[in-house]
Design a protein around this motif. Sequence first.
Motif, PDB file in Angstrom:
ATOM      1  N   VAL A  36       0.483  -1.407  -0.012  1.00  0.00           N
ATOM      2  CA  VAL A  36       0.179  -0.282  -0.089  1.00  0.00           C
ATOM      3  C   VAL A  36       0.836   0.951  -0.103  1.00  0.00           C
ATOM      4  O   VAL A  36       0.799   2.535  -0.799  1.00  0.00           O
ATOM      5  CB  VAL A  36      -0.944  -0.112   1.178  1.00  0.00           C
ATOM      6  N   ILE A  37       1.684   1.377   0.436  1.00  0.00           N
ATOM      7  CA  ILE A  37       2.511   2.531   0.599  1.00  0.00           C
ATOM      8  C   ILE A  37       3.271   2.790  -0.452  1.00  0.00           C
ATOM      9  O   ILE A  37       3.726   3.047  -1.341  1.00  0.00           O
ATOM     10  CB  ILE A  37       3.529   2.106   1.853  1.00  0.00           C
ATOM     11  N   ALA A  38       3.777   1.457  -1.205  1.00  0.00           N
ATOM     12  CA  ALA A  38       4.930   1.561  -2.111  1.00  0.00           C
ATOM     13  C   ALA A  38       3.680   1.864  -4.110  1.00  0.00           C
ATOM     14  O   ALA A  38       4.092   2.593  -4.406  1.00  0.00           O
ATOM     15  CB  ALA A  38       5.125   0.365  -2.988  1.00  0.00           C
ATOM     16  N   ALA A  39       2.170   2.323  -3.976  1.00  0.00           N
ATOM     17  CA  ALA A  39       1.672   2.137  -4.441  1.00  0.00           C
ATOM     18  C   ALA A  39       1.108   4.045  -3.978  1.00  0.00           C
ATOM     19  O   ALA A  39       1.227   4.292  -4.844  1.00  0.00           O
ATOM     20  CB  ALA A  39       0.227   1.193  -4.056  1.00  0.00           C
ATOM     21  N   ILE A  40       0.983   3.913  -2.906  1.00  0.00           N
ATOM     22  CA  ILE A  40       1.006   5.554  -2.701  1.00  0.00           C
ATOM     23  C   ILE A  40       2.047   6.500  -2.762  1.00  0.00           C
ATOM     24  O   ILE A  40       2.225   7.473  -3.671  1.00  0.00           O
ATOM     25  CB  ILE A  40       1.014   5.723  -0.987  1.00  0.00           C
ATOM     26  N   TRP A  41       3.442   5.878  -2.978  1.00  0.00           N
ATOM     27  CA  TRP A  41       4.610   6.622  -3.812  1.00  0.00           C
ATOM     28  C   TRP A  41       4.598   6.134  -5.223  1.00  0.00           C
ATOM     29  O   TRP A  41       4.803   7.621  -5.174  1.00  0.00           O
ATOM     30  CB  TRP A  41       5.539   5.721  -2.479  1.00  0.00           C
ATOM     31  N   MET A  42       3.805   5.589  -5.562  1.00  0.00           N
ATOM     32  CA  MET A  42       4.310   5.346  -7.211  1.00  0.00           C
ATOM     33  C   MET A  42       3.083   6.865  -7.515  1.00  0.00           C
ATOM     34  O   MET A  42       3.335   7.556  -8.550  1.00  0.00           O
ATOM     35  CB  MET A  42       3.395   4.414  -8.106  1.00  0.00           C
ATOM     36  N   ARG A  43       1.756   6.867  -6.928  1.00  0.00           N
ATOM     37  CA  ARG A  43       0.805   7.843  -7.289  1.00  0.00           C
ATOM     38  C   ARG A  43       1.643   8.648  -7.358  1.00  0.00           C
ATOM     39  O   ARG A  43       1.040  10.171  -7.290  1.00  0.00           O
ATOM     40  CB  ARG A  43      -0.234   7.358  -6.479  1.00  0.00           C
ATOM     41  N   THR A  44       2.271   9.654  -5.843  1.00  0.00           N
ATOM     42  CA  THR A  44       2.414  10.599  -5.351  1.00  0.00           C
ATOM     43  C   THR A  44       3.912  10.763  -6.785  1.00  0.00           C
ATOM     44  O   THR A  44       3.832  12.432  -7.551  1.00  0.00           O
ATOM     45  CB  THR A  44       3.166  10.900  -4.475  1.00  0.00           C
ATOM     46  N   ARG A  45       4.888   9.868  -6.778  1.00  0.00           N
ATOM     47  CA  ARG A  45       5.723  10.499  -7.616  1.00  0.00           C
ATOM     48  C   ARG A  45       5.381  10.741  -8.989  1.00  0.00           C
ATOM     49  O   ARG A  45       5.717  11.846 -10.289  1.00  0.00           O
ATOM     50  CB  ARG A  45       6.824   9.121  -7.957  1.00  0.00           C
ATOM     51  N   HIS A  46       4.285  10.072  -9.848  1.00  0.00           N
ATOM     52  CA  HIS A  46       3.620  10.596 -11.165  1.00  0.00           C
ATOM     53  C   HIS A  46       2.797  12.310 -10.653  1.00  0.00           C
ATOM     54  O   HIS A  46       2.596  12.677 -11.544  1.00  0.00           O
ATOM     55  CB  HIS A  46       2.553   9.256 -11.221  1.00  0.00           C
ATOM     56  N   HIS A  47       2.035  12.030  -9.253  1.00  0.00           N
ATOM     57  CA  HIS A  47       1.832  13.139  -9.909  1.00  0.00           C
ATOM     58  C   HIS A  47       2.640  14.638 -10.330  1.00  0.00           C
ATOM     59  O   HIS A  47       2.495  15.091 -10.820  1.00  0.00           O
ATOM     60  CB  HIS A  47       1.173  13.456  -8.330  1.00  0.00           C
ATOM     61  N   LYS A  48       4.126  14.322  -8.869  1.00  0.00           N
ATOM     62  CA  LYS A  48       4.725  15.871  -8.983  1.00  0.00           C
ATOM     63  C   LYS A  48       5.217  15.816 -10.522  1.00  0.00           C
ATOM     64  O   LYS A  48       5.591  16.622 -11.122  1.00  0.00           O
ATOM     65  CB  LYS A  48       5.740  15.018  -8.101  1.00  0.00           C
ATOM     66  N   ARG A  49       5.813  14.070 -11.552  1.00  0.00           N
ATOM     67  CA  ARG A  49       5.996  14.454 -12.424  1.00  0.00           C
ATOM     68  C   ARG A  49       5.269  15.272 -13.624  1.00  0.00           C
ATOM     69  O   ARG A  49       5.353  15.776 -14.522  1.00  0.00           O
ATOM     70  CB  ARG A  49       6.266  12.772 -13.101  1.00  0.00           C
ATOM     71  N   ARG A  50       3.831  14.365 -13.940  1.00  0.00           N
ATOM     72  CA  ARG A  50       2.606  15.075 -14.997  1.00  0.00           C
ATOM     73  C   ARG A  50       3.079  16.360 -14.269  1.00  0.00           C
ATOM     74  O   ARG A  50       2.177  17.523 -15.092  1.00  0.00           O
ATOM     75  CB  ARG A  50       1.577  14.653 -13.588  1.00  0.00           C
ATOM     76  N   LEU A  51       2.668  17.222 -13.080  1.00  0.00           N
ATOM     77  CA  LEU A  51       2.553  19.053 -12.774  1.00  0.00           C
ATOM     78  C   LEU A  51       3.886  19.392 -12.812  1.00  0.00           C
ATOM     79  O   LEU A  51       3.710  20.320 -13.760  1.00  0.00           O
ATOM     80  CB  LEU A  51       1.949  19.096 -11.312  1.00  0.00           C
ATOM     81  N   ALA A  52       4.780  18.922 -13.007  1.00  0.00           N
ATOM     82  CA  ALA A  52       5.910  19.561 -13.359  1.00  0.00           C
ATOM     83  C   ALA A  52       6.115  19.653 -15.246  1.00  0.00           C
ATOM     84  O   ALA A  52       7.081  20.540 -15.310  1.00  0.00           O
ATOM     85  CB  ALA A  52       7.253  18.684 -13.005  1.00  0.00           C
ATOM     86  N   GLU A  53       5.082  19.145 -15.636  1.00  0.00           N
ATOM     87  CA  GLU A  53       4.995  18.562 -17.298  1.00  0.00           C
ATOM     88  C   GLU A  53       4.886  20.329 -17.586  1.00  0.00           C
ATOM     89  O   GLU A  53       5.124  20.802 -18.638  1.00  0.00           O
ATOM     90  CB  GLU A  53       4.667  17.874 -17.828  1.00  0.00           C
ATOM     91  N   GLY A  54       3.477  21.201 -16.941  1.00  0.00           N
ATOM     92  CA  GLY A  54       3.172  21.691 -17.340  1.00  0.00           C
ATOM     93  C   GLY A  54       4.045  23.640 -16.957  1.00  0.00           C
ATOM     94  O   GLY A  54       3.513  24.202 -16.966  1.00  0.00           O
ATOM     95  N   LEU A  55       5.135  22.935 -16.504  1.00  0.00           N
ATOM     96  CA  LEU A  55       5.889  24.231 -15.902  1.00  0.00           C
ATOM     97  C   LEU A  55       6.736  24.654 -17.035  1.00  0.00           C
ATOM     98  O   LEU A  55       7.281  24.021 -17.885  1.00  0.00           O
ATOM     99  CB  LEU A  55       7.283  23.954 -14.719  1.00  0.00           C
TER     100      LEU A  55
END
Length: 87
Positions: free
Chosen positions: A68-87
Amino acid sequence: MSPPDLNTDEGRAAYRKELRGVGRPLRAGGLAMVVGAAMLILISRQGVVGPWAVNVSYFMLAAGWAMVIAAIWMRTRHHKRRLAEGL
């Protein structure tokens, strides 16, 4: 991949759906292991299974929460990458 459109309701809903899909099998498997471990602990308290069940259930709890913690980490990493694409 283009950055998420967070200015509209449809864009936010689509992005939420995308985030829910990231790590879903890992998260669901981890939660299933945690529930299975809890059930095994309850069954072992009844005396239906041997003393090995407690050790197995502890392993299942640890592995389930790690998943569960690994899945949350994956989702957080994906979110950070997606938002960084907009910069």
